[in-house]
Design a protein around this motif. Sequence first.
Motif, PDB file in Angstrom:
ATOM      1  N   TYR A  70       0.825  -1.139   0.164  1.00 46.93           N
ATOM      2  CA  TYR A  70       0.115   0.086   0.001  1.00 46.93           C
ATOM      3  C   TYR A  70       0.916   1.380   0.013  1.00 46.93           C
ATOM      4  O   TYR A  70       0.704   2.181  -0.670  1.00 46.93           O
ATOM      5  N   GLY A  71       1.711   1.146   0.995  1.00 44.10           N
ATOM      6  CA  GLY A  71       2.716   2.495   1.029  1.00 44.10           C
ATOM      7  C   GLY A  71       3.623   2.699  -0.506  1.00 44.10           C
ATOM      8  O   GLY A  71       3.609   3.898  -0.676  1.00 44.10           O
ATOM      9  N   TRP A  72       3.880   1.526  -0.878  1.00 45.11           N
ATOM     10  CA  TRP A  72       4.619   1.803  -2.354  1.00 45.11           C
ATOM     11  C   TRP A  72       3.815   2.526  -3.037  1.00 45.11           C
ATOM     12  O   TRP A  72       4.333   3.294  -3.946  1.00 45.11           O
ATOM     13  N   TYR A  73       2.456   1.939  -3.332  1.00 44.52           N
ATOM     14  CA  TYR A  73       1.670   2.759  -3.985  1.00 44.52           C
ATOM     15  C   TYR A  73       1.521   4.313  -3.807  1.00 44.52           C
ATOM     16  O   TYR A  73       1.343   5.056  -4.609  1.00 44.52           O
ATOM     17  N   ILE A  74       1.291   4.482  -2.591  1.00 41.84           N
ATOM     18  CA  ILE A  74       1.013   5.845  -2.149  1.00 41.84           C
ATOM     19  C   ILE A  74       2.359   6.724  -2.606  1.00 41.84           C
ATOM     20  O   ILE A  74       2.282   7.895  -3.040  1.00 41.84           O
ATOM     21  N   TRP A  75       3.373   6.242  -2.084  1.00 40.58           N
ATOM     22  CA  TRP A  75       4.568   7.010  -2.394  1.00 40.58           C
ATOM     23  C   TRP A  75       4.979   7.331  -3.637  1.00 40.58           C
ATOM     24  O   TRP A  75       5.623   8.327  -4.127  1.00 40.58           O
ATOM     25  N   THR A  76       4.357   6.440  -4.726  1.00 39.78           N
ATOM     26  CA  THR A  76       4.665   6.676  -6.236  1.00 39.78           C
ATOM     27  C   THR A  76       3.665   7.447  -6.703  1.00 39.78           C
ATOM     28  O   THR A  76       3.654   7.739  -8.119  1.00 39.78           O
ATOM     29  N   ARG A  77       2.499   7.564  -6.074  1.00 37.94           N
ATOM     30  CA  ARG A  77       1.248   8.277  -6.561  1.00 37.94           C
ATOM     31  C   ARG A  77       1.509  10.038  -6.802  1.00 37.94           C
ATOM     32  O   ARG A  77       1.979  10.415  -5.799  1.00 37.94           O
ATOM     33  N   LYS A  78       1.190  10.378  -7.799  1.00 37.36           N
ATOM     34  CA  LYS A  78       1.475  11.828  -7.929  1.00 37.36           C
ATOM     35  C   LYS A  78       0.178  12.532  -7.626  1.00 37.36           C
ATOM     36  O   LYS A  78      -0.849  12.166  -7.928  1.00 37.36           O
TER      37      LYS A  78
END
Length: 210
Positions: free
Chosen positions: A80-88
Amino acid sequence: MQPIFDFFFSQYSDYPLLFIILEIVAVIFGFLSVWYSKQNNILVYPTGIVSTLIFVYLLWQWQLLGDMMINAYYFSMSIYGWYIWTRKVDATHFTPITSTTKKEQITSVFIFIGTLIFVFGVYEYFDKWNNWTAYVDTVTTAIFFVGMWLMAKRKIENWIYWIIGDIISVPLYFYKGLTFTSLQYLVFTIIAIYGYRAWKKNLRNDLRPA
């Protein structure tokens, strides 16, 4: 010298060599994950996933259910964090470091209480209230659950939870006979303090007018 060595590592005499090697590998990747988190680097998540997967296996073998659930949760929150951190958040900016909102603070309280209830239920179901460490496990699990959720959302307060949980975990894991893991949490505590300072500086820079 030998008595000191025996004091710290004699518990490993009965462990399979594979378990010792896996614990060391998990600890190394755990170090890397926390270091990358301090650096605000996306590599915090792939290194964390490797560490948590190994610990889930080891902790299941050692019947440390609370610790195993922490690491299973870390694994899912890492994705989940991987997705959030890469989301613009717009055309050019990724999710920034921010402070928790009032709503997020309330959610943190609910996560903490909900985790306490859940872990208590698991220990009760498996009848694992056979040592005082089970009660400490319940609290540290709740602390780390909140910390991981806040880190995934890139909230600076996540470091406060990590620092508290890490300090408790140092003597806890040593008592459980996991010396390498205990030393890991000691280093985690130090890195977390520096991580908080680094994120705080980053947050201040972001708040400055352009």
